[in-house]
Design a protein around this motif. Structure first.
Motif, PDB file in Angstrom:
ATOM      1  N   UNK A 172      13.146 -75.139-100.698  1.00 53.59           N
ATOM      2  CA  UNK A 172      13.158 -75.195-102.673  1.00 53.59           C
ATOM      3  C   UNK A 172      13.373 -73.395-102.394  1.00 53.59           C
ATOM      4  N   UNK A 173      13.663 -72.325-101.992  1.00 47.90           N
ATOM      5  CA  UNK A 173      14.372 -71.495-101.536  1.00 47.90           C
ATOM      6  C   UNK A 173      15.890 -71.368-101.224  1.00 47.90           C
ATOM      7  N   UNK A 174      15.918 -72.764-100.953  1.00 45.01           N
ATOM      8  CA  UNK A 174      17.794 -72.639 -99.960  1.00 45.01           C
ATOM      9  C   UNK A 174      18.226 -72.963-102.025  1.00 45.01           C
ATOM     10  N   UNK A 175      17.539 -74.200-102.423  1.00 43.71           N
ATOM     11  CA  UNK A 175      18.205 -75.040-103.179  1.00 43.71           C
ATOM     12  C   UNK A 175      17.959 -73.983-104.921  1.00 43.71           C
ATOM     13  N   UNK A 176      17.276 -73.228-104.542  1.00 42.59           N
ATOM     14  CA  UNK A 176      17.016 -72.363-105.394  1.00 42.59           C
ATOM     15  C   UNK A 176      18.092 -70.881-105.808  1.00 42.59           C
ATOM     16  N   UNK A 177      18.142 -70.556-104.176  1.00 44.47           N
ATOM     17  CA  UNK A 177      18.977 -69.606-104.417  1.00 44.47           C
ATOM     18  C   UNK A 177      20.565 -70.276-104.448  1.00 44.47           C
ATOM     19  N   UNK A 178      20.512 -71.350-103.871  1.00 49.20           N
ATOM     20  CA  UNK A 178      22.130 -71.583-104.010  1.00 49.20           C
ATOM     21  C   UNK A 178      22.179 -72.101-105.596  1.00 49.20           C
ATOM     22  N   UNK A 179      21.027 -72.144-106.591  1.00 44.83           N
ATOM     23  CA  UNK A 179      21.842 -72.766-107.259  1.00 44.83           C
ATOM     24  C   UNK A 179      21.718 -71.075-108.766  1.00 44.83           C
ATOM     25  N   UNK A 180      21.452 -70.094-107.439  1.00 42.94           N
ATOM     26  CA  UNK A 180      21.480 -68.519-108.645  1.00 42.94           C
ATOM     27  C   UNK A 180      22.821 -68.441-108.431  1.00 42.94           C
ATOM     28  N   UNK A 181      23.369 -68.615-106.995  1.00 43.25           N
ATOM     29  CA  UNK A 181      24.808 -67.436-106.439  1.00 43.25           C
ATOM     30  C   UNK A 181      25.846 -67.777-107.674  1.00 43.25           C
ATOM     31  N   UNK A 225      20.367 -81.358-102.676  1.00 40.28           N
ATOM     32  CA  UNK A 225      19.427 -81.768-103.688  1.00 40.28           C
ATOM     33  C   UNK A 225      18.876 -83.231-103.318  1.00 40.28           C
ATOM     34  N   UNK A 226      19.894 -83.539-102.583  1.00 41.62           N
ATOM     35  CA  UNK A 226      19.232 -84.616-101.793  1.00 41.62           C
ATOM     36  C   UNK A 226      17.817 -84.162-100.532  1.00 41.62           C
ATOM     37  N   UNK A 227      18.584 -83.470 -99.851  1.00 42.90           N
ATOM     38  CA  UNK A 227      17.230 -83.025 -99.822  1.00 42.90           C
ATOM     39  C   UNK A 227      16.129 -82.950-100.154  1.00 42.90           C
ATOM     40  N   UNK A 228      15.989 -81.970-100.977  1.00 42.41           N
ATOM     41  CA  UNK A 228      14.152 -82.514-101.841  1.00 42.41           C
ATOM     42  C   UNK A 228      14.135 -82.990-101.894  1.00 42.41           C
ATOM     43  N   UNK A 229      14.339 -84.113-102.599  1.00 49.16           N
ATOM     44  CA  UNK A 229      14.413 -84.823-103.664  1.00 49.16           C
ATOM     45  C   UNK A 229      13.168 -85.899-102.393  1.00 49.16           C
ATOM     46  N   UNK A 230      12.964 -86.142-100.719  1.00 46.62           N
ATOM     47  CA  UNK A 230      12.091 -86.534-100.074  1.00 46.62           C
ATOM     48  C   UNK A 230      10.958 -85.778-100.105  1.00 46.62           C
ATOM     49  N   UNK A 231      11.123 -84.733-100.188  1.00 47.53           N
ATOM     50  CA  UNK A 231       9.932 -83.630-100.324  1.00 47.53           C
ATOM     51  C   UNK A 231       9.304 -83.545-101.068  1.00 47.53           C
ATOM     52  N   UNK A 232       9.834 -84.089-102.541  1.00 45.75           N
ATOM     53  CA  UNK A 232       8.880 -84.110-103.477  1.00 45.75           C
ATOM     54  C   UNK A 232       7.673 -84.963-103.363  1.00 45.75           C
ATOM     55  N   UNK A 233       8.054 -85.807-102.331  1.00 45.75           N
ATOM     56  CA  UNK A 233       7.084 -87.809-101.971  1.00 45.75           C
ATOM     57  C   UNK A 233       6.513 -86.836-101.062  1.00 45.75           C
TER      58      UNK A 233
END
Lengths: 470, 1101
Positions: A172-181, A225-233
C-alpha cells in the motif's frame, strides 16, 4: 453538453481545467492555514497523547491493566486491530481494484483513501504487537536466523497475520507513493519556499514529466495495482482466520473470510465517507468530490452491507442447522445472553440503518450518508466486539464461563489510536495533495483528448494528462 | 545453613532502633533524675547526656573510662552490642586521648583515634570471630531422613523427613521435602495411620505459613524489642515469687494439646507451681461430643470410626471426609469402598443430612438439606424407626420417605452400618447417634470408643470461661498464653481483652504478633512446627513425632522451651522431646533406645515392633492406651432423649426475620489461625467457590423470602451482639438456616488476613454450641465477592453442563447393566484423523480422575500451588477471572435448586494428543513432547494468549501482571527450585509435574531400568485423601492408570472437539437406594437427566 449527454452528473465539474485543478488542490497545501486546522490537529494530538500515556502504563504494568481475563483472553486490542485493518481496506480497493475495473470515479478519492489506509494499518499494526504479554519479544514472530535455530510456528494464523499485514502495508505504501510521484513534482514546481522545494523535490525522485517517466510510472502503477488487488482479499481473510482456525464456537466458521472482507470494505467506505464529507465541505472540494462520488460510495456500502447481513444470517442459520450444542448455545447466547444488547446494537447499526441507502435521496445527501457511515463505523466495531467477546466468554466448559468489561486503559489506547489516525490525516492534507492532481487533470474536460466524450480508458486519460501543459 | 534468615536477626534489627536504647537507659536510672524534667536528648547524644546527668547528679567528675561514666552493666552490654564503634576503651586508652577527658566530645568518631595497627588487629579478630559466630547456627541436633540416610547432602537433590502437623491438637503425619535445608513441600506420610499419604489443603499450605513474612520475628515487651535473655532475666524473680506462693495466680492457657512432651513439661511446671492452672481452649473443640458421650454413659470417651468396614454410612451434619482430626483416614477408608471397579462389589451407600452442602455431603447417594433443629428430629426419627416405632408425621414427605429408607437400609446392613455425627452437630444429635450406633451393633466394629487422646478432655469452654472470670476478678497475676489467640477466639460473651488488662503479667507465645500478642506485656515469637521438635497423638492415638526441618527463622521458641523455662530449667525442645520419649515410649524397647528413637524419627511415629497389622488397634499401644471398649449399659429407649427443639421443624417458623444460624469452621481458614495464609485465602471454597471473603450462605428459597440477592449485606444479631456479612445463595442448603464461616474478622492477622469479614465467634456465648438463632436485618448495601465460578445464569449453566455431558454419572444399577454408559455420548463423535497417530515408543504419560470419590476438598489445588510455585493474585484479580491455579475443581449442580446433586470435577491441563493450543502459538512456545506431554516453554512465550482462547478446557493461566512476589526475600526460600518462577506476560499451565517425571527418569537411568509404576506421583495425586487421581505410563499395560483407563467408566471431557486428551475421567457412580432412586426428590435419577433439570430461575447476580 457532456452532462446532458451522459444523463448523470460527472465526476468533475466540467468548468475545471488542469490548471484550476492544480491550483486548487495545491492551494490547500500552500495556502493559508485555517484556524480550524490548528484546532482539529490540536484535538487530534491531544487524543494521541492518551496513546502515549496508555502505552507507557501498559509497558510498565503489563496487559493486566486491561479488562481481559481467562476465558476472555482477547479484548479491545484485538477488536481494535480488526477494526482498523478493516478500515484500511477501502484504500486499496478504491485504488487498485477500481483502477483495474476502470472506474474513473475513484480518481478524486483514491489518494485520500490510500493515505487513510496507511494510517489505519499503522494504527492496526500496533495492537497485535502491544497486546502480547511481552511486546519486546514480538520480533520472535519474524523468521530471522538465530543461533537457537528457532523459527516461528508457521501453522499459527498469527504468523500469517504478521506476513499479511506487513505485506499489505508495504504494498500500500509503495502504491501510494508511486502514485504521488508526479504530484510531488507538481508540488515541487509550485512551491515557493526553498525548503519546501527541496523536500518535495527529494521525494519526487527527479520527476520531469518525460515520456519515459510516464511510461515507467504507468507500468509500475499498473503492476502495483495488480499486486495489491489480491491483498484486498488476502489481508482480511487472513485476519479472519485468526478466529476461524480456532475451534471456539462463534469463531470456527468457514464463512469468515468472505464475510470479513465484505465487512472490511463496508467499514473502509464508511470511514472514507466519514472523513471525506467534512473535508469536502471545509476545503470546498465539491468540484472534485461530486455527489456522484458520494452516491457511488453509498452504493458500495449498501452492497457490502448486504453481504455482511447475509453473513449474520448464515452464522445464525448454520448454528441452528448444525445441531451442534456449542454452536447453538453460542448463537442463542449472542442474541439473548449476558451481552445480547451488543448484538442487537450491531444489527441496528450494520443492518437496519444502512437500509436508508436504498433511497436515492439519502444516497445523494451528504448528511444522510454521513449519518449512515457513522452507524457503520460503530456497527463494525461492535461486530468485532461481538465476535471476540461473546464467543470467548461462554465457550465449552460451563465452569469456566466469565464476563468481560473494558477498563480505562483499554479505552485510552483506542482513543489514542484514533488521535494518531486523525493527526496523521490532518498533517497529510496540509503537506500533500489530498486528491490526485495527475488523475484529476486527466479527468477534466480540457484534459481529455478532443472528441472523447465517453469515459476515457485509463491509458487514454494518462495520455491526456501527459500532454497537458502544467 | 543458608536457610536461617540471618539478615533478620533481632539483634541486628535492634541496632536500628536507637530511640529505644535511649528509653532503656533513662528508665534504668533512678526516678529522681527523670523527675528533674531535663530536656530530652537527641538519640545520638545519649552517652553525652548520661555523662552530663551524672555530673549534675554529683557523681565524681573525674572518671577514667566510658564504663565508669555510664556505669550500669546493662548499658555497657548494650552499648557494646549496639554500637561497636563506641566501645573503644581498651584500645584507645583515655589517658592517652585528651579528647576523652571532655565528655562532651568523647563519643565522636572514636575509631579515628585508633592507630592503624590497632585497627588491623581488631579487623582480623572480628573476621575470625565472625567465622566463629557463624558456627553457632549449625544444627546440633540430629534429625533422620525418612527413606534412607543420605551419605551426603547432594546439592539440588531434595531430602524427605518425617514430621507432623497438629490441628486442634491432633497430629497428622507428614513428609517434608527439604531442598538444601529449606522445607518447600509437605506430603502425607504414607505409613502414618492418620494420613496414609493424604493431606488436606491446610497441611499443604503450611509451608507458606512457615515463610510468611508477617510472622512475628522478635521478642518484645510492650512493643520494645528485647533479647530472650532479658525475658528470662525478668521472669526469674517473678517465677521465684510464684514458687513461694505455690503458683497461686499463675495461669497457663494453651490450645488443645495431645502431646506427651507438652504434658510432661506441664507436669514439671506443676511440680514447681502446684496451684498453677492449665487451661486449654480452642474455639473448635470437642466439648459437644464429649458432653454427649458422658450423657450416653460412656464417660470421658472419644469416638472414631472404622469406615473400611462400613457398608452403609449415615452422616448427621458431619463433614467427616474433609474436616476433623481423622478425616484423612476416613476419606481413605471410605473412598476405597465407595469407588466402583467392577459390578461384583457393591459400593458403600451413603446418606447425608446436613444444613449446607459439605464436600462430604456432595458424595452422598442421598443428601437431605436439614436445619440443625430438624436434624434432631431426623435423628430421633431414625432411632424410633430402628426401634420399630411408627414413622414420624411431622417431617415433610420427601424427608420422611428418606428417613424410612435409611432405617430400612441400616437395619438390613446392621453391623456394617455407621452413623456419624459431626462436631458441629447439636449435642442431642450426638447422643442420638451413639444410641443409633449401639442399636445397630456398630460399636466395636465400625464405631470405636476409646479414651480421649487430648490431654484435658473435660469441657474446654467452661474452663476458659472460669479463667476469664478469674482474670476479670483480679485473681490472676500472671498469664502465659501458649500458641493460642484468645482475644480473637473467645466467645462473644467473654471480654477476654478486658480481663487481660487486669492481669499483672501476661506473656504470649505465638506465630504472629496477633490480637492477643498485641495486648500482652510480653510477646515471644513461636517456632513454626517445621522449626520445632515436638510430638502429638493423632486421632487414633498414634504417637507422632514432630521433627524440625530448619532452624527457627526468627529465633522463635517452642511451647516446650517456654514451659521448660517456667519449670526453672531451660532446655532445648530436642532435649525435652528426647527425654520424654526416653522415659516413656522407648523404655520397654529391646535393644538400645537410640536405634529405636532413630526408627521413630525415620517413620515419623511410634510403631511398636510387635504391633498387630491393624493400625487402628496397634497404633495407640503407647501411652495412654485406649481402654477396653465400653458398651452402653442399657439399650436406649426410643424417645428417651426428646430433642429440645423438636418441632422447630422446617425453620420457617418463628418470626420472618429470625433464622437458625449455623457457625461452621471455614474450609480454608479453619478457626482463623490460617487467615494470613494467602494460598488458603485465595483457595475457592469447595462448594461456593468464593475466595478471600466471608459470606452468609442462605438457600435460594430463604433468600427469596428475605428478599436478598447475592452480595447484599445482611446484619445478623444474636442477642445484643451482631455483625454484617454479604449474602451468598447456596443451592442445596436447608431453608431457614444461615451458615456463617468462622475465621474472619481478624484485626491483627497480618497483611493478608487483616480486616476481612467479621468474627463469627463473637456471636456465640460460652457453651452455646454451633447452632444458634439469629435475627436477620437486610441492608441495602452490597459488598463485592469474588467467586472463581461465576454464579449467574444458574439455570442455563446446569442445563448446558448436562447437555454437554461434562460430568458423566450413573447409578450402580445402571453400571451393572450398561457399564459403558459414560462412553455412549462419545460414540457418535467421528474422529477421523488425516495424519496417523504419533507412535509413542517410550513412556506415554496419562492421568485419570475418579469422579466417584472426589469430594472437592481442595487439597490437590494447594498441593499443586506449593509444588509449582503458583502465585496468588488477590481478591480483585480473582474477581476479574485471573486466578492462577493450574488445577481447579469445577462444581456442577444438577436437579432441583433446593436439593441439587452436586458434582466435582477437577480440571487441569488435559495434555491433548491433538492439542489445539499448540497449532495456534505463533512462536512455538507450547509444543508436544515425545512422551505425550503438552509442554509449555516459558522462555519462548511472548504472551499472545491465543493458546488459551483455543483451549476448550480453559486450563491455561496467564501472568497478566507481575503476580510472583519477587521482592520479599523470605518467600524465595519457599520456592520449589525445580520449577521455573514465571514472569509477567507468560502463559502457564499444568505440566503433569514434569519435574517429578524428570527426577524419576534420572533415577531410573542410573539404575538402568524403566520408571516404575507409581514412582512418579503428581502433586495433586499425592495430596488426594481419597485417591481419586492416578498418574502413570499408559504405554505400560500393567500400570494403575492403564487399568483405570481400561474401565468401562472411563470417558473423555468434550469428545466433540477431538483433542484426545491424556487426562480422562471415571464416571461418577452413585448407589442410591432402589426405593428412593425413582421417586425420591434427592435421588440422582438417571444419568444425563439433563433435560429434566429443574433448576429454578434464580437470577443471582
Amino acid at each position: 453538453m457532456t452532462v446532458a449527454k451522459l444523463g448523470k452528473p460527472l465526476f468533475i465539474d466540467p468548468a475545471e481545467t488542469p490548471a484550476t485543478v492544480t491550483d486548487k488542490i495545491a492551494g490547500v497545501v500552500f495556502g493559508k492555514t485555517y484556524r480550524w486546522w490548528f484546532l482539529a490537529l490540536g484535538i487530534s494530538f491531544t487524543l494521541f497523547s492518551s496513546f502515549g500515556l496508555a502505552l507507557s502504563y501498559l509497558l510498565f504494568q503489563g496487559t493486566g491493566i486491561w479488562g481481559i481475563n481467562m476465558p476472555v483472553a482477547w479484548g479491545w486490542a484485538i477488536i481494535n486491530f480488526v477494526w482498523w485493518i478493516g478500515i484500511g481496506h477501502a484504500g486499496t480497493l478504491i485504488s487498485a481494484v477500481l483502477l483495474l475495473l476502470n472506474q474513473q470515479w475513484r480518481t478524486s478519492i483514491n489518494r485520500f483513501a490510500e493515505a487513510m489506509t496507511l494510517f489505519a494499518v499503522a494504527c492496526a499494526g500496533m495492537f497485535p504487537l502491544l497486546h502480547t504479554g511481552r511486546p519486546w519479544l514480538a520480533y520472535w514472530m519474524l523468521p530471522y536466523p538465530n543461533t537457537m535455530q528457532l523459527w516461528p510456528q508457521f501453522r499459527s494464523p498469527l504468523i500469517w497475520d504478521v506476513f499479511a499485514v506487513s505485506t499489505y502495508f508495504t504494498i500500500s505504501l509503495a502504491f501510494w507513493y508511486t502514485g504521488l510521484v508526479p504530484d510531488l513534482a507538481s508540488m515541487r514546481d509550485k512551491a515557493k519556499r526553498l525548503f519546501a522545494k527541496r523536500i518535495y523535490g527529494f521525494f519526487a525522485l527527479g520527476w520531469r514529466g518525460a515520456a519515459d517517466h510516464w511510461h515507467n510510472y504507468e507500468k509500475a502503477y499498473l503492476l502495483l495495482a495488480g499486486l495489491s488487488t489480491p491483498l484486498v482479499l488476502s489481508v482480511h481473510s487472513v485476519v479472519s482466520l485468526d478466529f476461524s482456525v480456532a475451534q471456539v464456537p462463534g469463531w470456527h466458521a468457514t464463512i469468515f473470510p468472505p464475510y470479513f472482507v465484505a465487512g472490511a470494505i463496508y467499514a473502509g467506505f464508511a470511514m472514507v465517507l466519514t472523513l471525506m464529507i467534512p473535508l469536502r465541505r471545509l476545503f470546498w472540494m465539491h468540484a472534485y468530490i461530486t455527489t456522484r462520488h458520494l452516491e457511488n460510495m453509498g452504493k458500495v456500502m449498501l452492497v457490502t452491507g448486504l453481504i455482511v447481513t447475509y453473513g449474520y444470517f448464515t452464522e445464525a442459520f448454520m448454528a441452528w442447522y448444525s445441531g451442534n450444542v456449542f454452536e447453538r448455545f453460542m448463537m442463542w447466547n449472542r442474541m439473548d445472553g449476558h451481552y445480547g444488547y451488543m448484538y442487537w446494537m450491531l444489527i441496528l447499526c450494520n443492518v437496519l440503518v444502512p437500509q436508508i441507502l436504498w433511497i436515492k435521496r439519502c444516497r445523494t445527501s451528504a448528511f444522510w450518508l454521513f449519518l449512515a457511515a457513522q452507524f457503520v463505523n460503530v456497527g463494525m466495531w461492535l461486530e468485532r466486539w461481538v465476535i471476540v467477546i461473546t464467543s470467548l466468554h461462554r465457550d465449552f466448559l460451563v465452569s469456566s464461563w466469565g464476563t468481560y468489561s473494558a477498563t480505562f486503559w483499554d479505552v485510552a489506547l483506542f482513543v489514542g489510536t484514533i488521535g494518531l489516525f486523525l493527526s496523521l490525516i490532518f498533517l497529510f492534507i496540509r503537506v500533500l495533495p489530498a486528491l490526485s492532481l495527475t488523475e484529476l487533470r486527466a479527468l477534466s474536460p480540457e484534459g481529455k483528448t478532443a472528441g472523447e466524450h465517453d469515459p476515457p480508458s485509463f491509458a487514454a486519460s494518462r495520455a491526456a494528462a501527459r500532454e497537458t501543459p502544467r | 545453613m543458608n536457610g536461617n534468615g540471618g539478615s533478620l536477626d533481632p539483634g541486628e534489627r535492634a541496632t536500628m532502633d536507637q530511640p529505644s536504647i535511649e528509653g532503656e537507659i533513662l528508665s534504668d536510672r533512678p526516678r529522681a533524675t527523670e523527675d528533674r524534667g531535663h530536656q530530652r536528648p537527641a538519640p545520638r547524644t545519649t552517652l553525652r547526656v548520661v555523662g552530663e546527668e551524672r555530673v549534675a547528679a554529683g557523681a565524681p567528675v573525674v572518671w577514667r573510662s566510658l564504663d565508669e561514666l555510664a556505669d550500669t552493666p546493662g548499658f555497657r552490654e548494650r552499648v557494646v552490642r549496639e554500637f561497636p564503634r563506641w566501645a573503644p576503651a581498651e584500645w584507645s586508652p583515655p589517658e592517652s586521648n585528651p579528647a576523652e577527658s571532655n565528655p562532651a566530645e568523647s563519643n565522636n568518631d572514636a575509631p579515628d583515634d585508633a592507630g592503624r595497627r590497632d585497627f588491623l588487629k581488631l579487623a582480623g579478630a572480628s573476621i575470625s570471630l565472625a567465622g566463629l559466630a557463624a558456627c553457632t547456627r549449625q544444627p546440633t541436633e540430629l534429625i533422620v531422613p525418612y527413606v534412607e540416610q543420605p551419605p551426603e547432602l547432594v546439592p539440588g537433590k531434595p531430602l524427605y523427613y518425617a514430621t507432623a502437623m497438629t490441628i486442634g491438637g491432633y497430629a497428622t503425619g507428614l513428609l517434608a521435602e527439604s531442598h538444601m535445608g529449606r522445607p518447600t513441600k509437605l506430603t502425607g506420610n504414607p505409613r502414618h495411620p492418620a494420613s496414609l499419604g493424604g493431606t488436606s489443603a491446610l497441611h499443604q499450605a503450611a509451608t507458606l505459613g512457615l515463610y510468611d513474612p508477617d510472622r512475628s520475628s522478635s521478642i518484645s515487651r510492650r512493643g520494645r524489642i528485647l533479647p530472650w535473655e532479658a525475658f528470662v532475666a525478668e521472669m526469674a524473680p517473678v517465677l521465684q515469687a510464684f514458687e513461694a506462693l505455690g503458683g497461686d495466680g499463675l495461669r497457663i492457657l494453651s490450645g488443645t494439646v495431645a502431646s506427651p512432651s507438652f504434658e510432661a513439661m506441664m507436669a514439671e511446671v506443676r511440680q514447681r507451681f502446684p496451684r498453677a492452672v492449665w487451661v486449654q481452649y480452642e474455639p473448635i473443640n470437642e466439648d459437644v461430643p464429649r458432653r454427649a458421650a458422658r450423657r450416653a454413659g460412656l464417660g470421658d470417651a472419644s469416638v472414631r470410626y472404622d469406615l473400611a468396614r462400613a457398608q452403609v454410612v449415615v452422616a448427621l451434619e458431619s463433614d467427616f471426609l474433609a474436616s476433623g482430626p481423622g478425616h484423612l483416614r476416613y476419606a481413605r477408608d471410605f473412598s476405597r469402598r465407595k469407588r466402583v471397579r467392577d459390578a461384583s462389589v457393591e459400593p458403600t451407600r451413603f446418606y447425608a443430612f446436613e444444613c449446607a452442602p459439605s464436600p462430604t455431603g456432595t458424595l452422598a447417594d442421598h443428601r437431605a438439606p436439614v436445619s440443625p433443629s430438624e436434624l434432631e428430629v431426623v435423628a430421633q426419627a431414625l432411632l424410633d424407626g430402628l426401634g420399630g416405632g411408627a414413622p414420624r408425621q411431622d417431617l415433610p414427605d420427601w424427608l420422611g420417605a428418606m428417613v424410612s429408607t435409611v432405617v430400612d437400609d441400616l437395619r438390613a446392613q446392621a453391623g456394617q452400618a455407621v452413623v456419624i455425627a459431626g462436631d458441629q452437630a447439636p449435642e442431642e444429635v450426638h447422643v442420638l447417634a451413639l444410641r443409633l450406633n449401639q442399636a445397630l451393633g456398630a460399636i466395636g466394629s465400625t464405631v470405636l470408643v476409646g479414651r480421649p487422646q487430648i490431654a484435658a478432655p473435660a469441657g474446654q469452654e467452661a474452663a476458659f470461661a472460669e479463667l476469664v472470670r478469674e482474670m476479670a476478678a483480679g485473681q490472676v497475676d500472671a498469664l502465659f498464653v501458649l500458641g493460642a489467640n484468645p482475644v480473637y477466639e473467645a466467645p462473644g460473651d467473654l471480654d477476654f481483652a478486658g480481663a487481660l488488662a487486669k492481669v499483672d503479667l501476661s506473656v504470649h507465645l505465638g506465630l504472629y504478633l496477633d490480637e492477643t500478642g498485641d495486648l500482652c506485656d510480653w510477646h515471644l515469637p513461636q517456632a513454626h512446627f517445621l522449626e520445632s521438635w515436638g510430638d502429638a497423638r493423632s486421632f487414633d492415638g498414634t504417637l507422632t513425632v514432630i521433627q524440625p526441618l530448619i532452624l527457627p527463622l526468627y529465633q522463635g521458641k517452642t511451647d516446650l522451651q517456654l514451659l521448660s523455662a517456667l519449670a526453672g530449667r531451660e532446655r532445648s525442645d530436642h532435649e525435652i522431646v528426647r527425654a520424654v520419649w526416653e522415659r516413656g515410649m522407648l523404655q520397654g524397647v529391646n535393644g538400645d533406645s537410640e536405634s529405636a528413637w532413630r526408627r521413630v524419627l525415620h517413620d515419623g511415629f511410634w510403631s511398636p515392633p510387635d504391633a498387630s497389622s491393624s493400625l487402628y488397634d496397634g497404633g495407640a499401644v503407647a501411652e495412654p492406651a485406649p481402654p477396653a471398649i465400653e458398651l452402653l449399659a442399657t439399650p436406649p429407649a426410643p424417645g428417651d432423649a426428646a430433642p429440645a427443639a423438636a418441632g422447630a421443624g422446617a425453620g420457617a417458623g418463628a418470626g420472618a426475620s429470625e433464622l437458625e444460624l449455623a457457625l461452621r469452621p471455614d474450609p480454608s481458614l479453619y478457626d482463623g489461625r490460617f487467615a494470613n495464609n494467602a494460598w488458603l485465602q485465595e483457595l475457592p471454597k469447595p462448594i461456593t467457590k468464593l475466595t478471600w471473603d466471608q459470606a452468609a450462605l442462605v438457600s435460594p428459597r430463604t433468600a427469596e423470602r428475605l428478599g436478598v440477592n447475592n452480595t447484599q449485606v445482611v446484619r445478623l444479631s444474636v442477642g445484643r451482639r451482631s455483625l454484617e456479612a454479604p449474602v451468598w445463595i447456596n443451592p442445596g442448603q436447608a431453608d431457614g438456616v444461615i451458615v456463617l464461616p468462622l475465621g474472619y474478622g481478624r484485626g491483627r492477622a497480618g497483611k493478608v488476613g487483616n480486616g476481612i469479614g467479621s468474627n463469627a465467634l463473637a456471636l456465640r456465648s460460652s457453651g452455646d454450641g454451633w447452632n444458634l438463632r439469629a435475627k436477620v436485618a437486610v441492608t441495602s448495601r452490597t459488598y463485592p465477592l469474588s467467586s472463581t465460578q461465576q454464579h449467574f445464569d444458574i439455570e442455563i449453566q446446569a442445563e448446558q453442563a448436562a447437555a454437554r455431558h461434562l460430568v458423566q454419572h450413573g447409578t450402580w444399577e445402571r453400571f451393572r447393566t450398561e457399564p459403558d454408559f459414560a462412553k455412549r455420548h462419545a460414540e457418535h463423535v467421528p474422529v477421523a484423523p488425516l495424519i496417523p497417530d504419533w507412535p509413542y515408543e517410550g513412556y506415554a504419560w496419562g492421568l485419570s480422575i475418579d469422579l466417584s470419590v472426589c469430594t472437592g476438598c481442595n487439597a490437590c489445588i494447594v498441593s499443586c500451588q506449593a509444588e509449582n510455585n503458583i502465585p496468588v493474585v488477590g481478591k480483585e484479580q480473582v474477581g476479574r477471572g485471573r486466578e492462577m491455579h493450574w488445577l481447579r475443581i469445577d462444581r456442577y449442580y444438577e436437579g432441583e435448586l433446593d436439593r441439587p446433586s452436586i458434582h466435582h470435577q477437577p480440571v487441569m491441563c488435559q495434555h491433548c494428543e491433538l492439542a489445539p493450543c499448540e497449532v495456534v502459538c505463533p512462536v512455538g512456545a507450547t509444543v508436544h513432547g515425545d512422551e505425550g506431554l503438552n509442554e509449555m516453554v516459558y522462555n519462548r512465550c511472548v504472551g499472545t494468549r491465543y493458546c488459551s482462547n483455543n483451549c476448550p478446557y480453559k486450563v491455561r493461566r496467564f501472568n497478566f501482571l507481575r503476580f510472583n512476589d519477587a521482592r520479599t526475600p523470605v518467600l524465595e526460600m519457599l520456592r520449589n527450585p525445580d520449577v521455573t518462577v514465571r514472569s509477567r506476560g507468560v502463559m502457564e499451565k499444568c505440566t503433569y509435574c514434569v519435574q517429578r517425571i524428570n527426577w524419576a527418569r534420572i533415577e531410573a537411568k542410573r539404575e538402568n531400568r524403566r520408571i516404575r509404576d507409581g514412582e512418579v506421583k503428581t502433586a495433586c495425586q499425592e495430596a488426594c485423601p481419597t485417591e481419586a487421581i492416578v498418574f502413570g505410563d499408559v504405554n505400560d499395560p500393567q500400570s494403575e492408570v492403564t487399568r483405570w483407563k481400561a474401565l468401562p467408566l472411563d470417558y473423555v471431557l468434550l469428545p466433540e472437539v477431538a483433542t484426545k486428551p491424556r487426562t480422562t475421567y471415571l464416571a461418577k457412580v452413585t448407589h442410591p437406594h432402589p426405593s428412593l432412586a425413582l421417586a425420591g426428590p434427592a435421588g440422582h435419577g438417571s444419568a444425563g437427566s439433563a433435560h429434566e433439570a429443574q433448576i429454578g430461575q434464580v437470577e443471582t447476580r
